[in-house]
Design a protein around this motif. Structure first.
Motif, PDB file in Angstrom:
ATOM      1  N   HIS A 384       0.809  -1.216   0.000  1.00 58.07           N
ATOM      2  CA  HIS A 384       0.000   0.000   0.000  1.00 58.07           C
ATOM      3  C   HIS A 384       0.842   1.266   0.000  1.00 58.07           C
ATOM      4  O   HIS A 384       0.482   2.257  -0.631  1.00 58.07           O
ATOM      5  N   SER A 385       1.984   1.252   0.685  1.00 55.87           N
ATOM      6  CA  SER A 385       2.710   2.494   0.932  1.00 55.87           C
ATOM      7  C   SER A 385       3.824   2.784  -0.055  1.00 55.87           C
ATOM      8  O   SER A 385       4.339   3.897  -0.092  1.00 55.87           O
ATOM      9  N   SER A 389       1.583  -0.079  -6.572  1.00 52.16           N
ATOM     10  CA  SER A 389       1.070  -1.216  -5.801  1.00 52.16           C
ATOM     11  C   SER A 389       0.871  -2.481  -6.635  1.00 52.16           C
ATOM     12  O   SER A 389       1.202  -3.582  -6.165  1.00 52.16           O
ATOM     13  N   GLU A 411      -2.835  -5.203   3.486  1.00 50.08           N
ATOM     14  CA  GLU A 411      -2.768  -5.470   2.050  1.00 50.08           C
ATOM     15  C   GLU A 411      -1.525  -6.289   1.709  1.00 50.08           C
ATOM     16  O   GLU A 411      -1.538  -7.114   0.792  1.00 50.08           O
ATOM     17  N   THR A 627      -0.679   4.276   8.046  1.00 48.94           N
ATOM     18  CA  THR A 627      -1.726   3.301   7.756  1.00 48.94           C
ATOM     19  C   THR A 627      -2.024   2.336   8.896  1.00 48.94           C
ATOM     20  O   THR A 627      -2.820   1.406   8.712  1.00 48.94           O
ATOM     21  N   GLY A 692      -7.595   4.191   1.243  1.00 52.10           N
ATOM     22  CA  GLY A 692      -7.622   3.108   0.289  1.00 52.10           C
ATOM     23  C   GLY A 692      -7.286   1.765   0.903  1.00 52.10           C
ATOM     24  O   GLY A 692      -6.848   0.844   0.216  1.00 52.10           O
ATOM     25  N   LEU A 693      -7.497   1.620   2.201  1.00 53.63           N
ATOM     26  CA  LEU A 693      -7.241   0.370   2.910  1.00 53.63           C
ATOM     27  C   LEU A 693      -8.498  -0.495   2.906  1.00 53.63           C
ATOM     28  O   LEU A 693      -9.621   0.014   2.862  1.00 53.63           O
ATOM     29  N   ALA A 703      -6.563   4.621  -2.798  1.00 56.01           N
ATOM     30  CA  ALA A 703      -5.173   4.259  -2.535  1.00 56.01           C
ATOM     31  C   ALA A 703      -4.273   4.947  -3.554  1.00 56.01           C
ATOM     32  O   ALA A 703      -4.263   4.564  -4.727  1.00 56.01           O
TER      33      ALA A 703
END
Length: 734
Positions: A384-385, A389, A411, A627, A692-693, A703
């Protein structure tokens, strides 16, 4: 029963002290800890919502193993540890320990496990690591290393002029009591605030000089500002002559800069630039701080260099209200210029010994014999970060083995072979190692607020169990330490261990021997014994000025101070002793960056007709955080994580507030809620970070890294250009 507990906020690097009123496992109230050594009762609105982290509905409570059909099954801790140790051994034996990459370990306050993970890696013969710093700060670390081989701390409490470059401390903090200090600066007519930012941020609202640059043109603005200082005769020549080398080359280059042309390029009025240059150049003290707004944008490493030249050319160093080199408990932000470390596949530079985040997929998705084969991912969510992705998911799925240690099914965890449930940051002993302050550097070891959730373990215990399963240390190895009956005897035995084969495993050795003897179950804090002694040997006078006779006294103070301690008290003269260059001078000329500065005479544009907008992918807002805040109900405003867009652009595109837009980049498209906001310039849009999680099977907002490109990065440090992503915006109709 209700009970107040002292702890710290874990949502940014400031780690403000808090007090938590608990009832059973619930956080009923949170307030600032007035006794805290650093924050003195200050906290922002985000810390008050930490129950949404602690008691989120997606906590993991059992180790999980992926089955052949892709689903996960619960297994016991003993089974998980034995199987993971076996799989890591297989990878090491077949491909070598260097094929194992460790990612994460920390977040913003989850740091004690980092030392113990290092023991595991060393035991496996692994050393490749990466974390969020490698997509944020490594360019700045490299510049620091070239100039003075250290790390500086700003002093905004006393600065006559405070400068923020790509930084909005009203929202992202970055120094203690940020909002209080900003208001103090605003109220004092003798002090000034300079902000360089394309957005009219909350900090810019308080500024005397807001240099509202066009997105991605910070290098032109800073060069014009420096040229103004040089061409107006505001350089501190005495400081340069006494304390620096290479100034002539820098001054010569800046003397020929055409300020009017650079002002036009960055979109800031020439007179405003000259006025800001005069204010900086004539101030008795100037302090400066940059952040992700420029560190994740074009020419980021060059911008870090220009930013530091501002205080260097004006002599704002080693005195109150300026920037100063500082002591620290453990160096966490330092690049060693003596080592030219490179990644095994792409040969990318590893500043501060970290694999650049943006090259991780390139180091996996290849048939190169030295590619990474396994990853250990702790307290981090790279799917995610990190940029791109989809490609990060592809990379994880291509690995031979992945283990994730985290509190939730993130994720990233969904792509693991094993997922190990960690205790939360409020269920274990923890600390932060962001000790980056001057002259009073602080440290806070914090005890658990509540008992661990059944089925979870702290990261130090997880690593200890893996090391035991690998058989890396025997009972005979540890016997001399167990038999030591006094502090002196233990210290002597530990010194012996450090000169033996146990040295690489020192944190684990302390965990096994000293750890069980520490009060109140503070076993994870055992590694701080070594850190405290090393700090006392490295900075003996600063430690004594802070009130600690030696390393043992410092360690005892750390253990027995629930609101933190001052670990070192630096003197302004110390700053020069902390300069790490061989001659003790600041080396101003960095040839490669001076060459890059010359290229600014040529126009550079990163957008196109196809992608005409600049997207800032990951903006800090009142209700965004890292997150670990997965529960969306913590946000009281901007609950959908809207795309912020200027009124002019919204009108041209037919967008309405609370409508929906389609955001498209080279890597993909996402739908986003719309917020029309006059703080944005035309052509500039922004999505917030941390959304966006997937939470309880629902997607919370947009996300940003579904849109970013891992190849869109700084050519020197490899840091991503998340704040300058070419994009297309369209109205999305039902």
């Amino acid at each position: 029963m209700e009970q107040w507990h002292k702890s710290a906020c874990i949502l940014c690097a400031c780690n403000c002290g808090i007090e938590v009123l608990t009832e059973d496992r619930l956080f009923k109230r949170i307030r600032g800890d007035k006794d805290h050594v650093g924050s003195a009762g200050y906290t922002c609105n985000k810390a008050l919502r930490l129950d949404h982290y602690q008691n989120a509905a997606d906590r993991l409570t059992s180790p999980l193993r992926r089955k052949e059909n892709g689903e996960f099954e619960e297994i016991s801790w003993d089974t998980a540890i034995a199987e993971i140790a076996g799989r890591l051994t297989e990878v090491r034996d077949k491909y070598s320990g260097e094929s194992i990459l460790f990612y994460g370990g920390g977040g913003q306050g989850n740091h004690l496990g980092g030392a113990y993970s290092a023991s595991l890696l060393r035991g496996l013969g692994a050393w490749h690591r990466s974390n969020a710093l490698a997509q944020e700060k490594t360019g700045e670390f490299w510049v620091d290393a070239q100039l003075y081989n250290g790390h500086t701390a700003p002093d905004f409490e006393h600065a006559e002029v405070s400068v923020f470059v790509g930084k909005n401390p009203w929202q992202s903090h970055g120094f203690p009591r940020a909002r209080v200090v900003l208001k103090e600066i605003e109220r004092d007519p003798a002090r000034s605030l300079v902000v360089i930012d394309p957005v009219r941020t909350e900090t810019a609202d308080l500024a005397d000089f807001h240099l509202q640059v066009k997105p991605g043109t910070d290098a032109w603005c800073l060069t014009a500002l420096l040229a103004g200082i040089v061409q107006e005769g505001l350089v501190d020549q005495a400081f340069l002559a006494e304390h620096t080398t290479g100034s002539a080359a820098v001054l010569e280059q800046l003397a020929h800069v055409k300020i009017a042309d650079y002002a036009l390029r960055c979109g800031v009025d020439e007179e405003l630039i000259i006025s800001a240059a005069r204010r900086i150049g004539t101030a008795s003290s100037v302090s400066i701080l940059e952040d992700l707004g420029v560190q994740q944008a074009p020419q980021s490493t060059l911008v870090s260099y220009l930013d530091k030249l501002l205080w260097a050319l004006t002599g704002n160093f080693a005195k109150q209200g300026t920037v100063n080199l500082h002591s620290w408990l453990v160096p966490v932000a330092k690049h060693d210029t003596r080592r030219d470390l490179r990644t095994p596949v792409t040969g990318s530079a590893m500043f501060a010994n970290l694999v650049p985040c943006n090259v991780i997929p390139d180091e996996i998705l290849t048939d190169h014999p030295k590619r990474f084969r396994a990853m250990i991912i702790e307290s981090a969510n790279p799917v995610h970060s990190l940029a791109d992705s989809p490609r990060m998911r592809e990379a994880l799925d291509a690995l031979d083995f992945v283990v994730v240690i985290d509190v939730a099914m993130t994720e990233t965890a969904k792509h693991a072979d094993y997922v190990l449930p960690a205790a939360s940051q409020f269920e274990k002993w923890e600390a932060t190692f962001f000790n980056l302050e001057f002259p009073r550097n602080t440290f806070h070891l914090r005890p658990p607020v509540v008992d661990p959730l059944p089925g979870t373990l702290s990261e130090p215990e997880i690593y200890a169990r893996l090391i035991r399963a690998l058989g890396l240390v025997t009972a005979e190895d540890l016997a001399p330490l167990h038999e030591a009956e006094s502090q002196q005897a233990f210290a002597q035995a530990m010194m012996g261990a450090l000169s033996s084969k146990l040295a690489p495993l020192a944190p684990f050795v302390l965990y096994e021997t000293l750890g069980p003897k520490l009060p109140n179950g503070a076993r994870s804090a055992a590694v701080l014994w070594l850190a405290a002694h090393k700090c006392a040997m490295t900075y003996p006078e600063a430690v004594k000025r802070a009130g600690h006779a030696d390393g043992e006294a410092l360690f005892e103070a750390i253990l027995n101070s629930p609101s933190g301690i001052t670990l070192t008290l630096d003197d302004y003269a110390d700053t020069w002793r902390y300069v790490g260059t061989e001659d003790g001078r600041i080396h101003l000329a960095i040839p490669s960056l001076l060459d890059e500065m010359r290229t600014l005479d040529s126009a550079q544009v990163w957008t196109s007709d196809e992608f005409p907008f600049v997207l800032s992918a990951g903006e800090r807002r009142s209700f965004t955080a890292n997150t670990i805040m997965r529960d969306p109900t913590w946000r009281r405003r901007d609950t959908r994580g809207a795309l912020r867009i200027s009124p002019q652009d919204a009108e041209a595109l037919g967008l309405q507030d609370e409508g929906t837009a389609l955001v498209t980049t080279k890597r993909g498209s996402v739908a986003a809620a719309v917020e029309i906001n006059d703080r944005m310039q035309p052509g500039h849009v922004a999505l917030p970070n941390g959304l966006g999680l997937s939470y309880q099977s629902e997607l919370t907002g947009t996300a940003p890294n579904e849109l970013t490109d891992s190849n869109w990065r700084d050519p020197i440090a490899g840091t991503p250009w998340h704040k300058h992503v070419p994009a297309k915006i369209e109205r999305l109709t039902a």
